[in-house]
Design an enzyme around this catalytic site. Structure first.
Site, mmCIF file in Angstrom:
data_model
loop_
_atom_site.group_PDB
_atom_site.id
_atom_site.type_symbol
_atom_site.label_atom_id
_atom_site.label_comp_id
_atom_site.label_asym_id
_atom_site.label_seq_id
_atom_site.Cartn_x
_atom_site.Cartn_y
_atom_site.Cartn_z
ATOM 1 N N ASP A 120 0.199 -25.893 -12.008
ATOM 2 C CA ASP A 120 -0.796 -26.067 -13.069
ATOM 3 C C ASP A 120 -0.357 -25.270 -14.281
ATOM 4 O O ASP A 120 -0.062 -24.071 -14.178
ATOM 5 C CB ASP A 120 -2.178 -25.604 -12.602
ATOM 6 N N TYR A 122 -0.801 -24.410 -18.697
ATOM 7 C CA TYR A 122 -1.779 -23.817 -19.619
ATOM 8 C C TYR A 122 -1.328 -24.218 -21.025
ATOM 9 O O TYR A 122 -1.093 -23.392 -21.875
ATOM 10 C CB TYR A 122 -1.709 -22.304 -19.412
ATOM 11 N N HIS A 127 -7.261 -24.252 -26.068
ATOM 12 C CA HIS A 127 -7.901 -23.713 -24.864
ATOM 13 C C HIS A 127 -7.499 -22.265 -24.633
ATOM 14 O O HIS A 127 -8.348 -21.397 -24.401
ATOM 15 C CB HIS A 127 -7.529 -24.565 -23.654
ATOM 16 N N GLU A 194 -7.901 -32.236 -17.519
ATOM 17 C CA GLU A 194 -6.459 -32.184 -17.693
ATOM 18 C C GLU A 194 -5.845 -33.565 -17.508
ATOM 19 O O GLU A 194 -6.491 -34.494 -17.039
ATOM 20 C CB GLU A 194 -5.820 -31.236 -16.657
ATOM 21 N N ASP A 225 -9.176 -29.936 -12.593
ATOM 22 C CA ASP A 225 -8.830 -28.745 -11.814
ATOM 23 C C ASP A 225 -10.043 -27.818 -11.789
ATOM 24 O O ASP A 225 -10.117 -26.836 -12.520
ATOM 25 C CB ASP A 225 -7.621 -28.051 -12.441
ATOM 26 N N GLN A 232 -12.464 -16.355 -9.773
ATOM 27 C CA GLN A 232 -11.178 -16.242 -10.474
ATOM 28 C C GLN A 232 -11.095 -14.939 -11.263
ATOM 29 O O GLN A 232 -10.048 -14.269 -11.265
ATOM 30 C CB GLN A 232 -11.011 -17.435 -11.416
ATOM 31 N N LYS A 245 -9.304 -21.378 -7.535
ATOM 32 C CA LYS A 245 -8.734 -22.673 -7.906
ATOM 33 C C LYS A 245 -8.435 -23.573 -6.706
ATOM 34 O O LYS A 245 -8.418 -24.798 -6.834
ATOM 35 C CB LYS A 245 -7.410 -22.454 -8.659
#
Length: 405
Positions: A120, A122, A127, A194, A225, A232, A245
Site C-alpha cells: 500500500d 501513500y 492526502h 484508492e 483500504d 493505527q 489495516k
C-alpha cells in the site's frame, strides 16, 4: 448484420472497456469472463466457438480466474484483448457472443485473481499533507522523504477481500487520555478510497525500470483500504501500520485492463525536487490517470476524489518496489494510497473529511458523521474517459460494517 457491441454495449461497458472477472452462473463452476454491457462473456466458450487464439493463450483463459493469464505475460494479454475486441465488433458475430454469455444479474462474481504480495502506497500529496496538518500541526505537513520516494508499506495479502463481502468492526488496543491503552472495537473506523493495480509477468531479480513497468501493468480496480484510525495511531510508531489495516481491504471485481485506459492517461502534477534516476520519468509517456472516484455512504455521495491529482504514478511505484532487488511475481498487487484532491469535497478518507472528528461532515441535509458506525455501507465507484468520447466504468467496490465479534 450487427455486432455484439451494437447489440449489448452500454455506457461504461462498451468494446473500449471489456473488463475481466471470475464468475460463475448460478450453480455453475467459476470461469474467466469479460463484460460487454450487461453480459458476462465466458471467454473459454467464446474461444471454442470462434477459434483464432494461440494455444498458450487459449490455455490461460480456460481457468477459473486471471492467475494463468497474469503468469503468461504481456504478449498474451495483448493478444487476448485484440482477439476479444475483434470478436465483439465483427459484423454478424453477435449471435456467437450471445450464445457464450450470461446476464450480469444472473452470475456470481469471485476474487478475480490470487493476491501474491500486497503493498500500500501513500501517493497523494493532498492526502499526505492533510494527514500531516492533522497530526503535526506545528511542523511541515510532508516529512522530508515524501517527495523523494513513493512511501509505502508491505501489507497482508490475505486481507484483500472481494467487493460485497461484509466484515466485523476490528478490535485492538486504543489510545486513552490517561496514557494506558484500552482494548476493544475501533471507535474510529475509516475508509481509504484508492486505486488498486494488478501486476503480471515475472521479474525474479527485481529492478523493473519505469520504462519497463508497462510490461507488468495488467489491470486496475477500485480499492477501499479500510483503516481503524485509533488502533493505527497507537501501534504504528516506529514500524508502521499493522492491526489497524490488516483486517480488510476491499477490491472491485471487474478488472479494467490497463490497455483500456489509453485515453485516460495524462501528465501527472509538477514535481520537485529532482528525482533519483530510477524514478525519473522525464521523456517517458505520461502515466497519470484521469479517473474520478465517488465515495457513497448509505446511498449518499460524500466525496469525489480525483486520481489525476496523484503525485506518484503506477510505473514509479513499480520501479520503487523492485529497485532493491525485490522480485515481482504474477498477482502482485499495490494500492495507490488514499486519493484526495485540493478541495474538501475531494478528500478520500473520513479522517480528512471530518478533520479527525473535529468537523463532522454532512451525509444528508439532516445527518452528519465523522467515522463509521455499525451497519453503514460504503460504496466506491469510478469512471475514466475512453477513446472517441466513450466512458470506462470500473463498477463498484462495496461493503457493510458489521458489529465487532
Amino acid at each position: 448484420m450487427t455486432t455484439a457491441a451494437d447489440r449489448f454495449a452500454i455506457k461504461g461497458f462498451g468494446p473500449e472497456n471489456l473488463p475481466y472477472a471470475s464468475f460463475s452462473p448460478v450453480d455453475g463452476k467459476p470461469r474467466l469472463g469479460a463484460r460487454l454491457g450487461n453480459q458476462a462473456i465466458d471467454l473459454s466458450a467464446l474461444a471454442d466457438a470462434t477459434g483464432g487464439l494461440d494455444r498458450s493463450v487459449r490455455a490461460a483463459i480456460s481457468t477459473s480466474n486471471l492467475d494463468a493469464l497474469l503468469a503468461a505475460g504481456c504478449e498474451a494479454w495483448t493478444a487476448l484483448r485484440a482477439w476479444l475486441v475483434d470478436a465483439v465488433t465483427t459484423a454478424g458475430g453477435d449471435g456467437i457472443v450471445a450464445d457464450s454469455s450470461y446476464p450480469v444479474d444472473d452470475i456470481l462474481l469471485h476474487m478475480p485473481f490470487t493476491v501474491a504480495d500486497y503493498v500500500d502506497y501513500y501517493a497523494s500529496e493532498h492526502h499526505a499533507s492533510n494527514v500531516g496538518k492533522i497530526f503535526r500541526p506545528d511542523e511541515a505537513p510532508l516529512l522530508p522523504n515524501w517527495k523523494h520516494l513513493p512511501v509505502g508499506y508491505h501489507g497482508r495479502s490475505g486481507s484483500v477481500i472481494p467487493s460485497g463481502q461484509d466484515f466485523p468492526r476490528p478490535k485492538g488496543l486504543r489510545p486513552e487520555q490517561n496514557g494506558s491503552p484500552s482494548f476493544g472495537p475501533s471507535r474510529r473506523l475509516d475508509i481509504e478510497a484508492e486505486m488498486g493495480f494488478i501486476l503480471g509477468g515475472s521479474a525474479p531479480a527485481g529492478e523493473v525500470s519505469v520504462a519497463a513497468a508497462a510490461q507488468h501493468l495488467f489491470g486496475v480496480v477500485l480499492f477501499n483500504d479500510w483503516s481503524a484510525r485509533d488502533i493505527q495511531a497507537y501501534e504504528y510508531v516506529p514500524l508502521g501500520p499493522y492491526l489497524g489495516k490488516s483486517f480488510a481491504s476491499t477490491i472491485s471485481l471487474w478488472v479494467v485492463p490497463f490497455e483500456a485506459l489509453s485515453a485516460a492517461r495524462i501528465t501527472p502534477p509538477a514535481r520537485g525536487p529532482a528525482l533519483a534516476p530510477y524514478l525519473n520519468d522525464e521523456g517517458e509517456e505520461p502515466w497519470g490517470l484521469d479517473i474520478t472516484m465517488e465515495v457513497i455512504v448509505d446511498g449518499h455521495t460524500v466525496s469525489r476524489p480525483p486520481v489525476s491529482a496523484l503525485y506518484w504514478t503506477a510505473p514509479q511505484m513499480i520501479a520503487h518496489m523492485t529497485v532493491n532487488g525485490a522480485p515481482l511475481r504474477p498477482g502482485d498487487f499495490f494500492g495507490s494510497g488514499t486519493v484526495s484532491g485540493p478541495e474538501k469535497g475531494q478528500r478520500g478518507s473520513f479522517l480528512e473529511l471530518s478533520w479527525a472528528g473535529k468537523e463532522p461532515f454532512a451525509v444528508t441535509p439532516d445527518t452528519e458523521m465523522s467515522f463509521l458506525t455499525d451497519g453503514q455501507t460504503v460504496t466506491i465507484r469510478g469512471t475514466a474517459p475512453g477513446p472517441g468520447g466513450s466512458t470506462i466504468d470500473f463498477g463498484e467496490c462495496t461493503a457493510t460494517v458489521l458489529p465487532a465479534t
